[in-house]
Design a protein around this motif. Structure first.
Motif, mmCIF file in Angstrom:
data_model
loop_
_atom_site.group_PDB
_atom_site.id
_atom_site.type_symbol
_atom_site.label_atom_id
_atom_site.label_comp_id
_atom_site.label_asym_id
_atom_site.label_seq_id
_atom_site.Cartn_x
_atom_site.Cartn_y
_atom_site.Cartn_z
ATOM 1 N N GLY A 182 27.535 37.242 11.256
ATOM 2 C CA GLY A 182 27.069 37.621 11.154
ATOM 3 C C GLY A 182 26.802 37.762 12.854
ATOM 4 N N ALA A 183 26.228 36.075 13.281
ATOM 5 C CA ALA A 183 25.804 36.053 14.721
ATOM 6 C C ALA A 183 27.594 35.487 15.582
ATOM 7 N N VAL A 184 28.298 34.773 15.110
ATOM 8 C CA VAL A 184 29.557 34.346 15.683
ATOM 9 C C VAL A 184 30.271 36.025 15.667
ATOM 10 N N ARG A 185 30.684 36.902 14.975
ATOM 11 C CA ARG A 185 30.854 38.262 14.817
ATOM 12 C C ARG A 185 30.495 39.000 15.968
ATOM 13 N N LEU A 186 28.469 38.703 15.909
ATOM 14 C CA LEU A 186 28.663 39.093 17.877
ATOM 15 C C LEU A 186 28.779 38.203 19.019
ATOM 16 N N LEU A 187 29.219 37.402 18.362
ATOM 17 C CA LEU A 187 29.653 36.205 19.610
ATOM 18 C C LEU A 187 30.804 36.780 20.546
ATOM 19 N N TYR A 188 32.260 36.918 19.312
ATOM 20 C CA TYR A 188 33.427 37.645 19.434
ATOM 21 C C TYR A 188 32.869 38.315 20.322
ATOM 22 N N GLY A 189 32.435 39.899 19.507
ATOM 23 C CA GLY A 189 32.141 40.956 21.020
ATOM 24 C C GLY A 189 32.188 40.563 22.536
ATOM 25 N N VAL A 190 30.845 39.655 22.794
ATOM 26 C CA VAL A 190 30.764 39.365 23.915
ATOM 27 C C VAL A 190 31.455 38.397 24.484
ATOM 28 N N ILE A 191 32.647 37.617 24.068
ATOM 29 C CA ILE A 191 33.091 37.256 24.763
ATOM 30 C C ILE A 191 34.646 37.747 24.957
ATOM 31 N N LEU A 192 34.872 39.094 24.354
ATOM 32 C CA LEU A 192 35.569 40.744 24.222
ATOM 33 C C LEU A 192 34.853 40.579 26.204
ATOM 34 N N MET A 193 33.493 41.016 25.486
ATOM 35 C CA MET A 193 33.148 41.830 26.931
ATOM 36 C C MET A 193 33.461 40.995 28.517
ATOM 37 N N LEU A 194 32.648 39.622 27.887
ATOM 38 C CA LEU A 194 32.767 38.673 29.316
ATOM 39 C C LEU A 194 34.484 38.630 30.262
ATOM 40 N N PHE A 195 35.774 38.909 29.270
ATOM 41 C CA PHE A 195 36.968 38.890 29.672
ATOM 42 C C PHE A 195 36.893 40.395 30.815
ATOM 43 N N LEU A 196 36.353 41.973 30.051
ATOM 44 C CA LEU A 196 36.639 42.555 31.066
ATOM 45 C C LEU A 196 35.904 42.512 32.237
ATOM 46 N N ALA A 197 34.246 41.803 31.903
ATOM 47 C CA ALA A 197 33.813 42.441 32.588
ATOM 48 C C ALA A 197 34.110 40.977 34.379
ATOM 49 N N ALA A 198 35.059 39.264 33.790
ATOM 50 C CA ALA A 198 35.725 38.802 34.976
ATOM 51 C C ALA A 198 36.428 39.608 35.091
ATOM 52 N N GLY A 199 37.146 40.602 34.822
ATOM 53 C CA GLY A 199 38.786 41.271 35.537
ATOM 54 C C GLY A 199 38.319 41.529 36.883
ATOM 55 N N LEU A 200 36.327 42.395 36.316
ATOM 56 C CA LEU A 200 36.618 43.148 36.817
ATOM 57 C C LEU A 200 36.046 42.902 38.007
ATOM 58 N N GLU A 201 34.944 41.296 37.884
ATOM 59 C CA GLU A 201 34.260 40.953 38.793
ATOM 60 C C GLU A 201 35.420 40.373 39.754
ATOM 61 N N ALA A 202 36.478 39.946 39.539
ATOM 62 C CA ALA A 202 37.309 39.071 40.943
ATOM 63 C C ALA A 202 38.471 40.808 41.187
ATOM 64 N N PHE A 203 38.929 41.558 40.604
ATOM 65 C CA PHE A 203 39.554 42.385 40.932
ATOM 66 C C PHE A 203 38.897 44.103 41.922
ATOM 67 N N TRP A 204 37.840 43.700 41.141
ATOM 68 C CA TRP A 204 37.882 45.375 41.611
ATOM 69 C C TRP A 204 36.560 45.049 42.332
ATOM 70 N N SER A 205 36.198 44.496 42.401
ATOM 71 C CA SER A 205 34.345 43.788 42.510
ATOM 72 C C SER A 205 34.147 44.001 43.905
ATOM 73 N N ALA A 206 34.783 43.257 44.581
ATOM 74 C CA ALA A 206 35.036 42.581 46.345
ATOM 75 C C ALA A 206 37.074 43.899 46.471
ATOM 76 N N SER A 207 36.745 44.229 46.303
ATOM 77 C CA SER A 207 38.246 45.114 46.699
ATOM 78 C C SER A 207 37.236 46.284 47.709
ATOM 79 N N PRO A 208 38.122 46.407 48.632
ATOM 80 C CA PRO A 208 37.747 47.548 50.175
ATOM 81 C C PRO A 208 37.274 49.203 49.650
ATOM 82 N N VAL A 209 37.187 49.563 48.109
ATOM 83 C CA VAL A 209 37.010 51.008 47.990
ATOM 84 C C VAL A 209 35.321 51.475 48.609
ATOM 85 N N PRO A 210 35.299 52.112 49.189
ATOM 86 C CA PRO A 210 34.058 53.179 49.845
ATOM 87 C C PRO A 210 32.770 52.882 48.857
#
Lengths: 239, 318
Positions: free
Chosen positions: B262-290
């Motif tokens: 079960g734990a390794v299945r949770l971990l798959y989800g965690v890794i997916l979430m972190l890939f998304l988070a890294a994408g947001l952090e790199a390309f959205w979080s620092a963008s010059p949006v108001p």
């Protein structure tokens, strides 16, 4: 393989473990101990280090993009190198392959993604406090040399099935029935000796054949020849 | 039957089997040309059993056993139907599993967010308290990072580098949090606490020292995925440790194995979430949006993540 009867190994002193397949036959797997696995790990570490150094020098020439690729490569090699190789390359990383080891599930099946991820992530716990001390203790505590990661994932590291060097064929020659009836275990021992005798040096083969002197009446090279003739008869050759 | 006859009768079939094995290893052929593989494999098994019971020579038994082991490997290999499984995993299994672990999830959430709340209270009332947690150098660093009028915008090349960096760093933290859990859950819990203190101290200090807009507009978006992912990595890891300590009706080993599935299945989800988070952090979080836009989108993201774990996959699809 020394035991005359392969089915007797479950209670033997050595580390071989027999597992029964759904098809009703027993397979013998030989788990690998800490030393050879340490060697495999060392080779893998050298390969990983080499790849990273190589990439760093090449990608250092490209600026931002090179840096990004390098970071991703570092991530991949650091965390996923063993997982990818074990799942995609029939259970062995290059280091394991070079020393003839393979990771399999405890039931002999090939390793899948989940099991490989578990055993390789828990590697970190096995490494504690230094140089796989925890893993070593764990390996010493079970028959299959499993470290904690292996225990959690139900995997084990085994020797790859190698050619044993035994020839299927005896050197051609005459055959002759043994003068006394032999029990099955004795027949097997005689056959095993005949096949092995080609890989032994002549002196050692003669020494072993001398044990048969009471029934063969021969010693030295002649004794070996006599044992071979009996073995041919047992195998049913030249009849 | 003597051994020579036995071999003579079956040699052709064994050679054919070797051929099948080679084709299976190559995987080039269409599956239809391999339909007789299971039957051939079982005949080989019976040959091996016969050879053993009749006491044929070791070389013969070894060569048969080698073939059986190779065949076994192909016949019983796990099937990886990754694509379709991934969809049901995201839509149903992952959130359902998180809900199933709700006690542990709540506990791990507390370990990560508890120190943050406490530090906000402490640093709010006495700003010097931050020096007990962070060194003056690292505080200077964070102030430099989030200071400046232009905020955190970077060039496009910088974005890509940061994406790679976030993947490496964050997933590394998550995987370590997971592995640490085997030590009776302590490793996971400590890493969560440590991260809670670290993040809380930085966030509180920057908020009260006048950097709050730059800081919060940066973190609110990807934080919605990143922080829950770290919590869940802690859940997955401590599940292992707890299974060892409280095996219930199983042996400790069996309990650990059950939990690790079960734990390794949770971990798959965690890794997916972190890939998304890294994408947001790199390309959205620092963008010059108001700032307003970032708060809005960030708030919506937190809401979506919350709803996803609370509601997704509740209706049975079977």
């Amino acid at each position: 393989m020394l035991a005359p009867n392969a089915l007797d190994t479950r209670c033997a002193l050595d580390t071989r473990c027999a597992l029964e397949t759904p098809d009703g036959v027993e397979l013998i797997l030989v788990p690998a101990g800490p030393v050879i696995r340490g060697v495999a790990w060392g080779i893998d570490a050298a390969i990983r280090g080499g790849i990273l150094v190589g990439l760093a020098t090449v990608l250092g020439l490209l600026e931002a993009v090179g840096m990004a690729i390098l970071l991703l490569a570092f991530f991949l090699i650091n965390w996923w190198y063993p997982v990818l190789f074990e799942v995609l390359s029939q259970g062995s990383t290059p280091g394991k392959k070079s020393v003839g080891l393979r990771v399999v599930m405890q039931d002999g099946a090939p390793i899948g993604w989940s099991a490989s991820i578990v055993r390789n992530l828990l590697r970190q716990v096995d490494f504690l406090p230094a140089l796989y001390a925890t893993g070593l203790v764990s390996m010493m505590c079970n028959r299959r040399f499993q470290r904690l990661g292996d225990l959690a994932a139900a995997t084990m590291v085994v020797y790859q099935d190698r050619q044993t060097g035994l020839g299927m064929n005896l050197p051609p020659g005459e055959s002759e029935r043994p003068p006394v009836p032999l029990r099955p275990a004795e027949q097997r021992a005689l056959l095993a000796f005949a096949e092995r005798s080609q890989g032994l040096n002549p002196e050692r083969a003669a020494e072993l054949a001398n044990l048969l002197e009471p029934i063969s009446g021969e010693t030295g090279a002649e004794g070996v020849e006599q044992a071979l003739r009996w073995a041919r008869a047992l195998r049913g050759e030249n009849q | 039957m003597n051994q020579a006859d036995f071999i003579r009768q079956r040699q052709a079939r064994w050679d054919h089997f070797d051929q099948l094995l080679r084709r299976l290893a190559g995987q080039r052929e269409k599956e239809t040309s391999l339909v007789d593989f299971p039957a051939e494999y079982r005949r080989l098994c019976s040959d091996l059993a016969l050879a053993r019971s009749r006491g044929y020579s070791l070389s013969l038994i070894d060569s048969l056993q080698r073939r059986v082991i190779d065949g076994h490997r192909f016949l019983y290999r796990p099937r990886n139907a990754l694509g379709r499984e991934l969809i049901t995993f995201i839509a149903r299994d992952f959130p359902a599993q998180v809900r199933q672990e709700w006690r542990l999830t709540l506990w791990c959430t507390l370990l990560l967010f508890g120190p943050m709340i406490w530090l906000f209270a402490q640093i709010g009332s006495s700003p010097e308290f931050v020096y007990r947690v962070l060194s003056p150098e690292s505080i200077d660093q964070y102030e430099a990072m989030y200071g400046g009028d232009e905020g955190l915008s970077r060039g496009a090349g910088g974005d890509v580098v940061m994406f790679a960096f976030y993947i490496m760093n964050n997933i590394g933290v998550a995987l370590r949090t997971f592995a640490g859990g085997l030590i009776f859950g302590l490793g996971s819990f400590l890493i969560l606490l440590f991260n809670g203190v670290q993040i809380g101290a930085v966030a509180a200090h920057l908020s009260f020292a006048g950097y709050n807009e730059n800081f919060w507009t940066f973190v609110i978006g990807h934080g919605a995925l990143e922080l829950p992912a770290i919590v869940l990595a802690g859940v997955a890891g401590s599940r292992l440790g707890l299974a060892l300590m409280f095996p219930g009706q199983y042996t400790r080993l069996a309990s650990l194995r059950r939990a690790s599935k079960g734990a390794v299945r949770l971990l798959y989800g965690v890794i997916l979430m972190l890939f998304l988070a890294a994408g947001l952090e790199a390309f959205w979080s620092a963008s010059p949006v108001p700032a307003l836009g970032k708060y809005l989108i960030g708030g919506v993201l937190w809401l979506l993540v919350g709803l996803y774990f609370l509601l997704a996959g509740r209706r049975s699809t079977a």
